[in-house]
Design an enzyme around this catalytic site. Structure first.
Site, short mmCIF file in Angstrom:
data_model
loop_
_atom_site.label_atom_id
_atom_site.label_comp_id
_atom_site.label_asym_id
_atom_site.label_seq_id
_atom_site.Cartn_x
_atom_site.Cartn_y
_atom_site.Cartn_z
N GLU A 10 2.79 5.97 34.02
CA GLU A 10 1.90 6.50 33.17
C GLU A 10 0.84 5.29 33.10
O GLU A 10 0.78 4.08 33.16
CB GLU A 10 2.64 6.46 31.76
N ASN A 70 -1.71 3.24 38.12
CA ASN A 70 -2.37 4.50 38.46
C ASN A 70 -1.79 5.27 39.69
O ASN A 70 -1.95 4.65 40.86
CB ASN A 70 -3.95 4.08 38.91
N ASP A 108 -3.62 16.46 34.00
CA ASP A 108 -5.02 16.66 33.26
C ASP A 108 -5.70 17.56 34.28
O ASP A 108 -5.82 17.51 35.51
CB ASP A 108 -5.80 15.24 33.43
N GLU A 122 7.05 16.37 25.60
CA GLU A 122 6.22 16.70 24.26
C GLU A 122 5.36 17.74 24.58
O GLU A 122 5.05 18.63 23.73
CB GLU A 122 5.91 15.37 23.88
#
Length: 296
Positions: free
Chosen positions: A139, A172, A195, A271
């Site tokens: 993450e 990353n 994203d 989530e």
């Protein structure tokens, strides 16, 4: 430099009661993991008509190990020495041998990676389903990474002996993923609700790119699975088109996915998936298998 093996050691010593490990792991705002920039060499990975050449990442960063521990709330903090440097492969191999003897776990390599793991919903569902597989969440957001680490630590306290096969780290992955794994190490690679980067000028930032698929293929074993899911139709089509066109991936049929426990978690475990379900949204799931290089 904080290597993957160093990170694992810090995190799993915390499960034994070392109170300072998590604080040492937490990076200050704006800080980043220090990973050498070897991307010029990695970007040499390329696809030619029906032929793929993949260049290996630096050997000094390829080996990843994970210490397995038993939960003991009354244990005294362990006295630990500085973790070995990845610049010394012999020391790292010795550490892995010692861990194998002490833990009894046959496989000490990370096999599952959740890229953009968010709050760790998928990881905590996968952990008890695959107790013999080590898994890591990757993450980029500092506070979210720390939340996942603390969430797993809390689960270990509540359920002693469980969740010892999972951790998270901040990195990353678009830049550094191949630096963490040896060739063919991963069995499952997850990209859940990435994203979408809606603006055309930002499409190059999407996590599924032709230029990155060679790196994902490098990390996955032949027969390994790459999982994607999104609630954005255009992004779903984008990811499917990129993967369909790549010679080292083949799409897995829906009929086969019905018997894949991990695939069935994609629509409910994270989530973000739960948020989509609450809003009665639609998801687009596509799973691919890593195949043998036709030129090999």
């Amino acid at each position: 430099m904080q290597s993957l093996s160093e990170h694992f050691q810090e995190f799993f010593h915390a499960a034994k009661g070392t109170s300072t490990a998590l604080n040492d792991h937490k990076a200050s705002a704006g800080d980043t993991l220090s990973v050498p920039n070897n991307q010029d060499a990695l970007r040499e990975s390329h696809t030619r008509a029906g032929s793929l050449t993949i260049h290996a990442p630096p050997a000094s960063l390829a080996q990843s190990t994970l210490e397995t521990v038993s939960q003991n709330q009354d244990a005294q903090p362990a006295q630990t020495s500085a973790p070995p440097s990845d610049d010394d492969p012999q020391t790292l191999r010795q550490l892995q041998h010692e861990q194998a003897e002490s833990s009894g776990r046959a496989d000490l390599q990370v096999r599952f990676a959740d890229v953009g793991c968010g709050f760790g919903g998928l990881l905590v569902r996968l952990s008890p389903m695959y107790p013999d597989k080590l898994m890591v969440g990757m993450e980029i957001r500092d506070k979210v990474t720390n939340y996942v680490i603390e969430r797993v630590a809390a689960l270990r306290r509540e359920q002693p002996g469980n969740f010892t096969n999972v951790t998270a780290l901040r990195t990353n992955a678009m830049r550094h993923l191949p630096n963490y794994f040896v060739k063919g190490q991963l069995h499952k690679l997850f990209f859940l609700f990435p994203d979408p980067h809606f603006k055309t000028a930002n499409h190059r930032r999407r996590i599924i790119q032709t230029s990155l698929l060679a790196e994902y293929a490098y990390c996955l074993a032949v027969g390994g699975m790459l999982y994607t899911i999104t609630d954005v139709p255009e992004l779903g089509e984008w990811m499917r088109a990129k993967l369909d066109a790549h010679p080292l991936f083949e799409r897995v049929s829906d009929a086969e996915l019905n018997s894949d426990s991990a695939a069935n978690l994609l629509i409910s475990a994270s989530e973000e998936a739960q948020k989509v379900a609450r809003n009665e949204g639609k998801t687009f799931r596509t799973v691919y298998r890593r195949v043998q290089d036709p030129e090999s």
